[in-house]
Design an enzyme around this catalytic site. Structure first.
Site, mmCIF file in Angstrom:
data_model
loop_
_atom_site.group_PDB
_atom_site.id
_atom_site.type_symbol
_atom_site.label_atom_id
_atom_site.label_comp_id
_atom_site.label_asym_id
_atom_site.label_seq_id
_atom_site.Cartn_x
_atom_site.Cartn_y
_atom_site.Cartn_z
ATOM 1 C CD GLU A 378 -2.778 -1.195 -0.154
ATOM 2 O OE1 GLU A 378 -2.992 -0.166 -0.815
ATOM 3 O OE2 GLU A 378 -3.160 -2.314 -0.544
ATOM 4 C CG HIS A 508 -9.870 -6.911 -6.567
ATOM 5 N ND1 HIS A 508 -9.709 -7.690 -5.442
ATOM 6 C CD2 HIS A 508 -8.843 -6.031 -6.569
ATOM 7 C CE1 HIS A 508 -8.622 -7.304 -4.787
ATOM 8 N NE2 HIS A 508 -8.076 -6.302 -5.444
HETATM 9 O O1 X8Z Z 1 -5.920 -5.993 -3.642
HETATM 10 C C1 X8Z Z 1 -4.723 -6.029 -3.449
HETATM 11 C C2 X8Z Z 1 -4.049 -4.936 -2.625
HETATM 12 C C3 X8Z Z 1 -4.727 -3.639 -2.805
HETATM 13 S S1 X8Z Z 1 -4.426 -2.929 -4.337
HETATM 14 C C4 X8Z Z 1 -4.067 -5.309 -1.173
HETATM 15 N N1 X8Z Z 1 -3.981 -7.071 -3.876
HETATM 16 C C5 X8Z Z 1 -4.586 -8.185 -4.612
HETATM 17 C C6 X8Z Z 1 -5.528 -8.985 -3.745
HETATM 18 O O2 X8Z Z 1 -5.493 -8.841 -2.523
HETATM 19 O O3 X8Z Z 1 -6.292 -9.783 -4.280
HETATM 20 C C7 X8Z Z 1 -2.542 -7.203 -3.769
HETATM 21 C C8 X8Z Z 1 -2.185 -8.445 -4.504
HETATM 22 C C9 X8Z Z 1 -3.440 -9.029 -5.055
HETATM 23 ZN ZN ZN Z 2 -2.502 -2.356 -4.768
#
Ligand code: X8Z
Ligand code: ZN
Length: 608
Positions: A378, A508
């Protein structure tokens, strides 16, 4: 996740990142400009001022919505809707679209950085076109509701409320398969309630961008890289292919080792999802403990605050400024107390609130190895924001060279912060500790390599099918598990019908849609950067580096981040590493593990 910074990167004209001062917004107002350029600049300046203002209001409202979710109280959600509607009405206004198009018709007469800004304006407009105002409004409403549902959800285990951190800790450490199963099941209960909202969002997201000529929302998001949907999927296929030989070994190894660990006589052909130490099977590293390195143990004694401050110290040691005081006063860094009376978004994110100096993180840091890595990740976003907030980068181009770069910087620092010489420097391990290099590499592979089939395979292809192929409502879960089996070699513990929506349990899918390939690409890029840093700057073994205090490494990263989205991402990679985007460095990094795994897996059945 990154906030809604919108940058169109489809320009064919390159911007020289080695001499960013040649094309600055400031310089653009000088008398050297032609009449057309001056007219364009006047428009851009006015647009940018309003844009920044509305962006800030939207970010402030979103921040409130994500940090304080009160059941039955939609005050924050309403304010967010209003702020996002105002932002949409401006960025998608017919007048702005027409003006940007008009200027782009004479792009040969504009400066390259002006062209990029007009493209950014059109890119932002496509997400909010006021040619279809009702669709945009409905989408904003649906988005706000989806976030509230996801993060307002009360996870229950054995009848008791639990946090996602609690569930993650069980999946990381519990040896009793029944307890694991209960935790895994609990983590998926949020899915069904998100189904109607997600289907609605699919239609609204597609309709929104179709109005400005994109085939679908996936195509729109891929276009930010200057790529078609098919090109993006080809790239994902290529990355998967390059890492498959190693993944097959890890998969075989994990099936046998986990069966042993859980006392199962029969080794399954595919990994039961609840056996893995992560809700989605995207990170298996907690499976392995490297003797002599007990990061979870030592971090517990340091406390959560130390993690954030240490990550900052790492960046500062490379020559970056200390974080502004406001970062600490305005961020939301730690879990809420159980009696808070409200919830917050539990997935880590970094925010550039005003496209200027107000930078914040939203996290729920606990003192363990996973959050140690995430904190570095982060702060990578935060230092990217801080670095491209400079007079040479206009507000509209304050984004990453592409979205994957934005993800790569912090993940690179997370990788570097885990390597033994670095840990020894911080006295997180004794510098005389003998550690097994193969086990260390195995642990890293279980984090970085196992992620690829999930990110480049399952997530990307599911969202591709969801948006571009209109995956029918009665096949959403079926497709999810087909892909999990195909790419991850993972199966659900029991049949998962369409009454579930396991994809939607991933943040996401709801609020950072059709962009997960960013992370796959970011891992590929981070290994390219790391390879270059280790070999050419530090002259150290890539498996055992210590970036700490090295100003040349800091400068290297600074120069990548400085031009923001005014840089051409392909040219940047070539200039900085001498290579095109390629998994070569990642594959090479893990190559020494292949022999070990092949030896371990001798006589074992391969199923992928
Ligand atoms: O969502 C994230 C970060 C925030 S941009 C913590 N990541 C992905 C996830 O958690 O699925 C980092 C790596 C993959
Ligand atoms: Zn990130």
């Amino acid at each position: 996740m990154k906030k809604i910074i919108l940058t169109g990167l489809t320009a064919a004209i390159l911007f020289s990142c080695s001499s960013p001062k040649s094309d600055t917004a400031e310089n653009a107002t000088t008398t050297e400009m032609t009449a057309v350029q001056q007219e364009a600049q006047t428009f851009l300046d006015e647009y940018s001022t309003t844009y920044q203002d509305l962006y800030t209001k939207s970010a402030e409202a979103e921040w409130a919505s994500n940090t304080k979710i009160v059941e039955g109280d939609s005050t924050n959600a309403m304010a967010t809707r209003r702020a996002n509607e105002a932002y949409a009405a401006f960025t998608g206004s017919v007048e702005n679209i027409e003006q940007a198009r008009k200027f782009l018709e004479q792009k040969e007469q504009l400066t390259p950085i002006q062209v990029k800004q007009f493209e950014a304006i059109l890119y932002a407009a496509a997400n909010n076109p006021q040619t279809v105002p009702d669709v945009v409004k409905a989408r904003i409403k649906a988005e706000t509701e989806q976030t509230e549902k996801l993060y307002g959800y009360d996870f229950k285990l054995n009848g008791k409320s639990v946090t996602t951190n609690d569930i993650d800790n069980i999946l990381k450490t519990e040896n009793d398969v029944k307890k694991r199963l209960a935790a895994w099941n609990a983590s998926k209960e949020v899915g069904p309630g998100l189904k109607t909202g997600l289907l609605n969002l699919r239609d609204l997201r597609n309709k929104t961008v179709q109005s400005l000529g994109y085939d679908d929302y996936f195509t729109y998001q891929a276009s930010d890289y200057g790529m078609t949907r098919a090109e993006m999927m080809d790239m994902m296929e290529q990355i998967n292919k390059e890492l498959l030989p190693l993944y097959r070994e890890l998969h075989t190894y994990a099936r046998y080792e986990l069966a042993k660990k859980y006392g199962e006589k029969q080794v399954p052909d595919y990994l039961p999802a609840h056996w893995l130490p992560n809700r989605w099977g995207q990170d298996w590293s907690p499976m392995v403990e490297v003797k002599g390195i007990d990061l979870d143990g030592v971090l517990k004694t340091k406390g959560d605050k130390w993690l954030v401050e240490q990550a900052e110290r790492f960046y500062v040691s490379l020559g970056f400024d200390k974080l502004p005081e406001s970062f600490y006063t305005k961020s939301s860094l730690y879990p809420l107390p159980p009696n808070a009376g409200y919830k917050k978004n539990n997935h880590a994110s970094a925010w550039h609130m005003d496209l200027d100096k107000d930078v914040r993180c939203l996290m729920s840091v606990e003192p363990n190895a996973e959050w140690y890595e995430t904190t570095h990740h982060e702060l990578g976003h935060i230092y990217y924001y801080i670095t491209y907030t400079n007079p040479d980068v206009p507000v509209l181009l304050r984004g990453g060279a592409n979205r994957a770069y934005h993800e790569a910087i912090g993940s690179l620092m997370g990788l570097a912060a885990m390597q033994k010489p670095f840990l020894a420097e911080l006295q997180l391990i004794d510098k005389n500790t003998q550690t097994d290099e193969v086990q260390t590499l195995l642990k890293e592979a279980l984090s970085y390599v196992t992620f690829i089939p999930f990110a480049a395979g399952v997530m990307s292809e599911w969202e591709h099918d969801f948006y571009a192929k209109n995956l029918p409502a009665d096949q959403l879960n079926k497709r999810w598990w087909e892909l999990a089996k195909k790419y991850q070699g993972m199966v659900p513990p029991t049949a998962r019908g369409e009454n579930y929506l396991d994809a939607a349990t991933k943040t996401h899918i709801n609020d950072d849609a059709a962009q997960y390939y960013d992370y796959a690409m970011s891992y590929v890029i981070l290994f390219q950067l790391h390879d270059h840093i280790a070999k050419n700057i530090l002259k150290q073994n890539p498996h055992a580096t210590n970036y700490y205090g090295n100003k040349e490494v800091g400068k290297f990263l600074h120069d990548i981040m400085y031009p923001g989205a005014s840089a051409d991402w392909r040219k940047m990679l070539k200039d900085k590493t001498g290579e095109e985007l390629s998994a070569r460095a990642m594959v090479a990094y893990f190559q020494p593990l292949m022999d070990y795994l092949k030896e371990q897996n001798k006589g074992r059945k391969y199923t992928m």
